[in-house]
Motif scaffolding. Structure first.
Motif, PDB file in Angstrom:
ATOM      1  N   SER A 293     -17.979  -7.323  -0.598  1.00  0.00           N
ATOM      2  CA  SER A 293     -19.506  -6.773  -0.352  1.00  0.00           C
ATOM      3  C   SER A 293     -19.073  -5.307  -0.706  1.00  0.00           C
ATOM      4  CB  SER A 293     -19.798  -7.135   1.171  1.00  0.00           C
ATOM      5  OG  SER A 293     -18.930  -6.166   2.116  1.00  0.00           O
ATOM      6  N   SER A 294     -20.343  -4.694  -0.844  1.00  0.00           N
ATOM      7  CA  SER A 294     -20.452  -3.278  -1.269  1.00  0.00           C
ATOM      8  C   SER A 294     -21.438  -2.613  -0.105  1.00  0.00           C
ATOM      9  CB  SER A 294     -20.830  -2.873  -2.610  1.00  0.00           C
ATOM     10  OG  SER A 294     -22.306  -3.684  -2.918  1.00  0.00           O
ATOM     11  N   GLU A 295     -21.262  -1.451   0.213  1.00  0.00           N
ATOM     12  CA  GLU A 295     -22.071  -0.537   1.265  1.00  0.00           C
ATOM     13  C   GLU A 295     -23.489  -0.173   0.535  1.00  0.00           C
ATOM     14  OE1 GLU A 295     -20.118   2.721   2.976  1.00  0.00           O
ATOM     15  OE2 GLU A 295     -18.366   1.650   3.993  1.00  0.00           O
ATOM     16  N   LEU A 296     -24.330  -0.175   1.525  1.00  0.00           N
ATOM     17  CA  LEU A 296     -25.859   0.244   0.876  1.00  0.00           C
ATOM     18  C   LEU A 296     -25.648   1.607   0.901  1.00  0.00           C
ATOM     19  CD1 LEU A 296     -28.146  -2.568   2.432  1.00  0.00           C
ATOM     20  CD2 LEU A 296     -26.715  -2.595   0.104  1.00  0.00           C
ATOM     21  N   THR A 297     -25.432   2.415  -0.155  1.00  0.00           N
ATOM     22  CA  THR A 297     -25.203   3.902   0.103  1.00  0.00           C
ATOM     23  C   THR A 297     -26.065   4.907  -0.939  1.00  0.00           C
ATOM     24  OG1 THR A 297     -23.253   3.982  -0.959  1.00  0.00           O
ATOM     25  CG2 THR A 297     -23.072   3.780   1.052  1.00  0.00           C
ATOM     26  N   ASP A 298     -26.780   4.144  -2.146  1.00  0.00           N
ATOM     27  CA  ASP A 298     -27.325   4.634  -3.086  1.00  0.00           C
ATOM     28  C   ASP A 298     -28.596   5.465  -2.515  1.00  0.00           C
ATOM     29  OD1 ASP A 298     -28.724   5.439  -5.105  1.00  0.00           O
ATOM     30  OD2 ASP A 298     -28.824   3.655  -6.219  1.00  0.00           O
ATOM     31  N   PRO A 299     -28.712   6.761  -2.618  1.00  0.00           N
ATOM     32  CA  PRO A 299     -29.708   7.380  -1.817  1.00  0.00           C
ATOM     33  C   PRO A 299     -31.143   7.148  -2.560  1.00  0.00           C
ATOM     34  CG  PRO A 299     -28.154   9.026  -3.007  1.00  0.00           C
ATOM     35  CD  PRO A 299     -27.740   7.627  -2.943  1.00  0.00           C
ATOM     36  N   ASP A 300     -31.093   6.864  -3.921  1.00  0.00           N
ATOM     37  CA  ASP A 300     -32.289   6.579  -4.559  1.00  0.00           C
ATOM     38  C   ASP A 300     -32.957   5.259  -4.358  1.00  0.00           C
ATOM     39  OD1 ASP A 300     -32.139   9.025  -5.949  1.00  0.00           O
ATOM     40  OD2 ASP A 300     -30.951   8.072  -7.611  1.00  0.00           O
ATOM     41  N   HIS A 301     -32.157   4.479  -3.675  1.00  0.00           N
ATOM     42  CA  HIS A 301     -32.649   3.105  -3.423  1.00  0.00           C
ATOM     43  C   HIS A 301     -32.621   2.756  -1.646  1.00  0.00           C
ATOM     44  CE1 HIS A 301     -33.840  -0.896  -4.814  1.00  0.00           C
ATOM     45  NE2 HIS A 301     -32.670  -1.460  -3.967  1.00  0.00           N
ATOM     46  N   TYR A 302     -31.777   3.378  -1.020  1.00  0.00           N
ATOM     47  CA  TYR A 302     -31.699   3.181   0.384  1.00  0.00           C
ATOM     48  C   TYR A 302     -31.967   4.418   1.125  1.00  0.00           C
ATOM     49  CZ  TYR A 302     -29.367  -1.054  -1.568  1.00  0.00           C
ATOM     50  OH  TYR A 302     -29.079  -2.037  -2.327  1.00  0.00           O
ATOM     51  N   LEU A 303     -32.457   4.238   2.568  1.00  0.00           N
ATOM     52  CA  LEU A 303     -32.613   5.249   3.550  1.00  0.00           C
ATOM     53  C   LEU A 303     -32.130   4.968   4.650  1.00  0.00           C
ATOM     54  CD1 LEU A 303     -33.593   8.134   4.261  1.00  0.00           C
ATOM     55  CD2 LEU A 303     -36.060   6.928   4.815  1.00  0.00           C
ATOM     56  N   THR A 304     -30.927   5.392   4.952  1.00  0.00           N
ATOM     57  CA  THR A 304     -30.283   5.017   6.362  1.00  0.00           C
ATOM     58  C   THR A 304     -30.680   6.026   7.466  1.00  0.00           C
ATOM     59  OG1 THR A 304     -28.854   3.788   5.238  1.00  0.00           O
ATOM     60  CG2 THR A 304     -28.200   4.369   7.411  1.00  0.00           C
ATOM     61  N   THR A 305     -31.091   5.391   8.821  1.00  0.00           N
ATOM     62  CA  THR A 305     -31.184   6.331   9.694  1.00  0.00           C
ATOM     63  C   THR A 305     -30.239   5.800  10.729  1.00  0.00           C
ATOM     64  OG1 THR A 305     -32.783   4.960  10.637  1.00  0.00           O
ATOM     65  CG2 THR A 305     -33.443   7.188   9.565  1.00  0.00           C
ATOM     66  N   VAL A 306     -29.414   6.774  11.636  1.00  0.00           N
ATOM     67  CA  VAL A 306     -28.529   6.567  12.533  1.00  0.00           C
ATOM     68  C   VAL A 306     -28.958   7.164  14.034  1.00  0.00           C
ATOM     69  CG1 VAL A 306     -26.204   6.589  13.458  1.00  0.00           C
ATOM     70  CG2 VAL A 306     -26.851   6.296  10.925  1.00  0.00           C
ATOM     71  N   ASN A 307     -28.943   6.380  15.018  1.00  0.00           N
ATOM     72  CA  ASN A 307     -29.264   6.886  16.235  1.00  0.00           C
ATOM     73  C   ASN A 307     -28.408   6.517  17.407  1.00  0.00           C
ATOM     74  OD1 ASN A 307     -30.668   7.990  18.327  1.00  0.00           O
ATOM     75  ND2 ASN A 307     -31.880   6.311  18.931  1.00  0.00           N
ATOM     76  N   GLU A 308     -27.616   7.300  18.045  1.00  0.00           N
ATOM     77  CA  GLU A 308     -26.514   7.013  18.916  1.00  0.00           C
ATOM     78  C   GLU A 308     -26.866   7.480  20.436  1.00  0.00           C
ATOM     79  OE1 GLU A 308     -22.685   6.481  17.683  1.00  0.00           O
ATOM     80  OE2 GLU A 308     -22.014   8.092  19.103  1.00  0.00           O
ATOM     81  N   THR A 309     -26.702   6.785  21.463  1.00  0.00           N
ATOM     82  CA  THR A 309     -26.843   7.140  22.792  1.00  0.00           C
ATOM     83  C   THR A 309     -25.478   6.799  23.514  1.00  0.00           C
ATOM     84  OG1 THR A 309     -27.741   5.023  23.396  1.00  0.00           O
ATOM     85  CG2 THR A 309     -29.417   6.672  22.828  1.00  0.00           C
ATOM     86  N   ILE A 310     -25.192   7.707  24.790  1.00  0.00           N
ATOM     87  CA  ILE A 310     -24.129   7.246  25.115  1.00  0.00           C
ATOM     88  C   ILE A 310     -24.589   7.048  26.903  1.00  0.00           C
ATOM     89  CG2 ILE A 310     -21.959   8.124  26.236  1.00  0.00           C
ATOM     90  CD1 ILE A 310     -22.227  10.326  23.993  1.00  0.00           C
ATOM     91  N   SER A 311     -24.142   5.976  27.440  1.00  0.00           N
ATOM     92  CA  SER A 311     -24.233   5.477  28.716  1.00  0.00           C
ATOM     93  C   SER A 311     -23.577   5.906  29.772  1.00  0.00           C
ATOM     94  CB  SER A 311     -24.418   3.983  28.705  1.00  0.00           C
ATOM     95  OG  SER A 311     -23.247   3.443  28.682  1.00  0.00           O
ATOM     96  N   ASP A 312     -23.863   5.995  31.087  1.00  0.00           N
ATOM     97  CA  ASP A 312     -23.148   6.218  32.151  1.00  0.00           C
ATOM     98  C   ASP A 312     -21.515   5.820  32.055  1.00  0.00           C
ATOM     99  OD1 ASP A 312     -24.934   8.168  32.829  1.00  0.00           O
ATOM    100  OD2 ASP A 312     -25.810   6.842  34.166  1.00  0.00           O
ATOM    101  N   ASP A 313     -21.514   4.501  31.691  1.00  0.00           N
ATOM    102  CA  ASP A 313     -20.194   3.844  31.780  1.00  0.00           C
ATOM    103  C   ASP A 313     -19.259   3.917  30.579  1.00  0.00           C
ATOM    104  OD1 ASP A 313     -21.803   2.362  29.920  1.00  0.00           O
ATOM    105  OD2 ASP A 313     -21.513   0.332  31.036  1.00  0.00           O
ATOM    106  N   LYS A 314     -19.572   4.965  30.010  1.00  0.00           N
ATOM    107  CA  LYS A 314     -18.789   5.524  28.496  1.00  0.00           C
ATOM    108  C   LYS A 314     -19.044   4.538  27.527  1.00  0.00           C
ATOM    109  CE  LYS A 314     -15.321   7.626  31.373  1.00  0.00           C
ATOM    110  NZ  LYS A 314     -14.160   7.756  31.650  1.00  0.00           N
ATOM    111  N   TRP A 315     -20.031   3.785  27.520  1.00  0.00           N
ATOM    112  CA  TRP A 315     -20.305   2.851  26.124  1.00  0.00           C
ATOM    113  C   TRP A 315     -21.168   3.652  25.385  1.00  0.00           C
ATOM    114  CZ3 TRP A 315     -18.595  -1.799  24.243  1.00  0.00           C
ATOM    115  CH2 TRP A 315     -17.871  -2.693  24.993  1.00  0.00           C
ATOM    116  N   ARG A 316     -21.053   3.499  24.306  1.00  0.00           N
ATOM    117  CA  ARG A 316     -22.028   4.165  23.053  1.00  0.00           C
ATOM    118  C   ARG A 316     -22.761   3.123  22.473  1.00  0.00           C
ATOM    119  NH1 ARG A 316     -19.403   9.671  20.539  1.00  0.00           N
ATOM    120  NH2 ARG A 316     -18.561  10.344  22.679  1.00  0.00           N
TER     121      ARG A 316
END
Length: 153
Positions: free
Chosen positions: A70-93
């Motif tokens: 497989s290949s990662e979807l990284t071409d900025p002319d074809h793909y737009l990737t957004t990342v959101n991360e939250t941390i909970s009280d029990d140390k899980w992300r």
């Protein structure tokens, strides 16, 4: 133990020393049928313990036809990737990754999979999402077809 929703997938990395898990990838299994020229979004969620996993790399991959590679979807002319991360009280992300195919083409059809990798190399991945791009003829060609059929009669 709770039973997961039938549309969700939980793929978990289990430590060899115990049955305690620290990396989970989940998202609903489905087939997406976008029109060519429109956009399509792939969304997955990775839940992990930072203490065990360290920095996690979560990314969508496209599987090569008739292959296990497989290949990662990284071409900025074809793909737009957004990342959101939250941390909970029990140390899980919780890291949510959404990759948008900005303008679907025929060649975008195929199988896709979200993969998460810890710093130490442990990996979890979801099941396959299938994209089947659909062709819609332009409106003017439909009118021309109708006109030609009508004038033949």
């Amino acid at each position: 133990c709770a039973v997961p929703h039938p549309l969700s997938l939980f793929l978990v990395f289990f430590s060899q020393n115990s049955t305690y898990y620290f990396l989970v990838v989940r998202y609903p299994q489905r087939t997406i049928e976008p029109l060519r020229g429109s956009s399509a979004k792939l969304s997955c969620e990775a839940n992990y313990l930072f203490e065990k996993c360290g920095v996690v790399h979560v990314v969508w991959h496209r599987l090569q036809e008739n292959s296990e590679t497989s290949s990662e979807l990284t071409d900025p002319d074809h793909y737009l990737t957004t990342v959101n991360e939250t941390i909970s009280d029990d140390k899980w992300r919780r890291r949510q990754v959404v990759t948008e195919i900005m303008s679907v083409t025929r060649s975008d059809g195929g199988r896709y999979q979200c993969k998460a990798t810890c710093e130490s190399g442990e990996q979890a991945m979801g099941h396959f999402i299938t994209i089947e791009s659909k062709y819609t003829p332009p409106k003017h060609s439909l009118l021309l077809t109708f006109f030609l059929l009508y004038s033949i009669r």
